[in-house]
Design a protein around this motif. Structure first.
Motif, short mmCIF file in Angstrom:
data_model
loop_
_atom_site.label_atom_id
_atom_site.label_comp_id
_atom_site.label_asym_id
_atom_site.label_seq_id
_atom_site.Cartn_x
_atom_site.Cartn_y
_atom_site.Cartn_z
N SER A 1 81.75 73.23 17.27
CA SER A 1 80.92 72.31 17.82
C SER A 1 79.33 72.43 17.07
O SER A 1 78.66 71.56 17.20
N SER A 2 79.03 73.45 16.67
CA SER A 2 77.74 73.94 15.89
C SER A 2 77.69 73.75 14.55
O SER A 2 76.71 73.89 13.68
N ILE A 3 78.73 73.20 13.97
CA ILE A 3 78.76 73.22 12.49
C ILE A 3 77.82 71.78 12.08
O ILE A 3 77.67 70.92 12.68
N ALA A 4 77.00 71.94 10.99
CA ALA A 4 75.87 71.01 10.71
C ALA A 4 76.22 70.94 9.19
O ALA A 4 77.07 71.52 8.67
N LYS A 5 75.83 69.90 8.77
CA LYS A 5 75.55 69.47 7.19
C LYS A 5 74.90 70.48 6.44
O LYS A 5 73.78 71.19 6.96
N GLY A 6 75.46 70.58 5.50
CA GLY A 6 74.94 71.73 4.55
C GLY A 6 75.24 73.09 4.69
O GLY A 6 75.15 74.24 3.97
N ASN A 7 76.12 73.30 5.63
CA ASN A 7 76.38 74.75 6.04
C ASN A 7 77.66 75.07 4.85
O ASN A 7 78.39 74.30 4.39
N ASP B 1 79.35 65.83 4.74
CA ASP B 1 79.31 64.76 5.97
C ASP B 1 80.10 65.40 7.29
O ASP B 1 81.26 65.80 6.90
N ILE B 2 79.69 64.87 8.39
CA ILE B 2 80.42 65.07 9.52
C ILE B 2 80.83 63.78 10.08
O ILE B 2 80.03 62.95 10.43
N VAL B 3 82.15 63.41 10.15
CA VAL B 3 82.77 62.24 10.88
C VAL B 3 83.07 62.55 12.51
O VAL B 3 84.23 63.11 12.63
N ASP B 4 82.14 62.28 13.28
CA ASP B 4 82.49 62.70 14.72
C ASP B 4 83.59 61.79 15.42
O ASP B 4 84.37 62.23 16.09
N SER B 5 83.66 60.42 14.97
CA SER B 5 84.97 59.77 15.69
C SER B 5 86.30 60.14 15.12
O SER B 5 87.12 60.21 16.11
N THR C 1 86.44 64.99 12.16
CA THR C 1 86.57 65.58 10.78
C THR C 1 85.40 65.94 9.97
O THR C 1 84.35 65.22 10.37
N VAL C 2 85.59 66.49 8.97
CA VAL C 2 84.11 67.08 8.07
C VAL C 2 84.53 66.77 6.54
O VAL C 2 85.95 66.85 6.35
N ILE C 3 83.73 66.46 5.78
CA ILE C 3 84.00 66.24 4.44
C ILE C 3 83.36 67.61 3.75
O ILE C 3 82.05 67.73 3.87
N ILE D 1 86.81 67.06 -0.29
CA ILE D 1 88.15 67.14 0.54
C ILE D 1 87.62 66.80 1.91
O ILE D 1 86.47 67.45 2.48
N LYS D 2 88.59 66.13 2.86
CA LYS D 2 88.38 65.73 4.15
C LYS D 2 89.42 66.96 4.96
O LYS D 2 90.42 66.85 4.64
N PHE D 3 88.55 67.57 6.00
CA PHE D 3 89.15 68.57 6.56
C PHE D 3 89.01 68.10 8.40
O PHE D 3 88.22 67.73 8.73
N GLU D 4 90.06 68.83 9.26
CA GLU D 4 89.73 68.65 10.62
C GLU D 4 88.67 69.75 10.90
O GLU D 4 88.59 70.69 10.15
N ARG D 5 87.74 69.53 11.87
CA ARG D 5 86.77 70.53 11.99
C ARG D 5 87.59 71.79 12.88
O ARG D 5 86.92 72.90 12.30
N SER D 6 88.57 71.71 13.43
CA SER D 6 89.32 72.98 13.65
C SER D 6 89.76 73.72 12.73
O SER D 6 90.22 75.23 13.08
#
Length: 107
Positions: free
Chosen positions: A48-54, A68-72, A75-77, A85-90
């Motif tokens: 939950s603490s993942i942010a852009k630029g990490n 980029d972080i897609v909250d809906s 997922t994250v890019i 690449i698009k990945f699941e946050r988990s």
């Protein structure tokens, strides 16, 4: 000549009979269940603490930077050397801090 063997029957309390099982459960809880729950809580807090630029590493070993972080979609890019690449946050395993970066990237 005859020796008599007296067997103890359940004359004692039931607590003494259940004590080994209770101790076994306590040991399993302290050494297996509790650390696993703590690890899961820390992992959820990290995700939950993942942010852009990490700069991160995925569970499959791919290194990249979060673009980029897609909250809906949860997922994250991630931008890697091969592209985005698009990945699941988990699926994000860990964050790479600046002190662990190779000296080549610091230039």
């Amino acid at each position: 000549m005859y020796t008599t063997i007296f067997l103890q029957t359940g004359g004692g309390s039931t607590l003494t009979g259940m004590l080994p099982f209770l101790l076994m459960f306590v040991v399993i809880y302290l050494f297996m269940i509790r650390p696993q729950m703590k690890r899961a809580k820390n992992e959820k807090q990290f995700q939950s603490s993942i942010a852009k630029g990490n700069k991160i590493v995925t569970t499959s070993g791919i290194h990249g930077k979060i673009v980029d972080i897609v909250d809906s979609d949860n997922t994250v890019i991630i931008e890697t050397g091969a592209g985005k690449i698009k990945f699941e946050r988990s699926s994000i395993s860990m964050e790479l801090s600046k002190k662990y970066q190779p000296a080549i990237e610091k230039k």
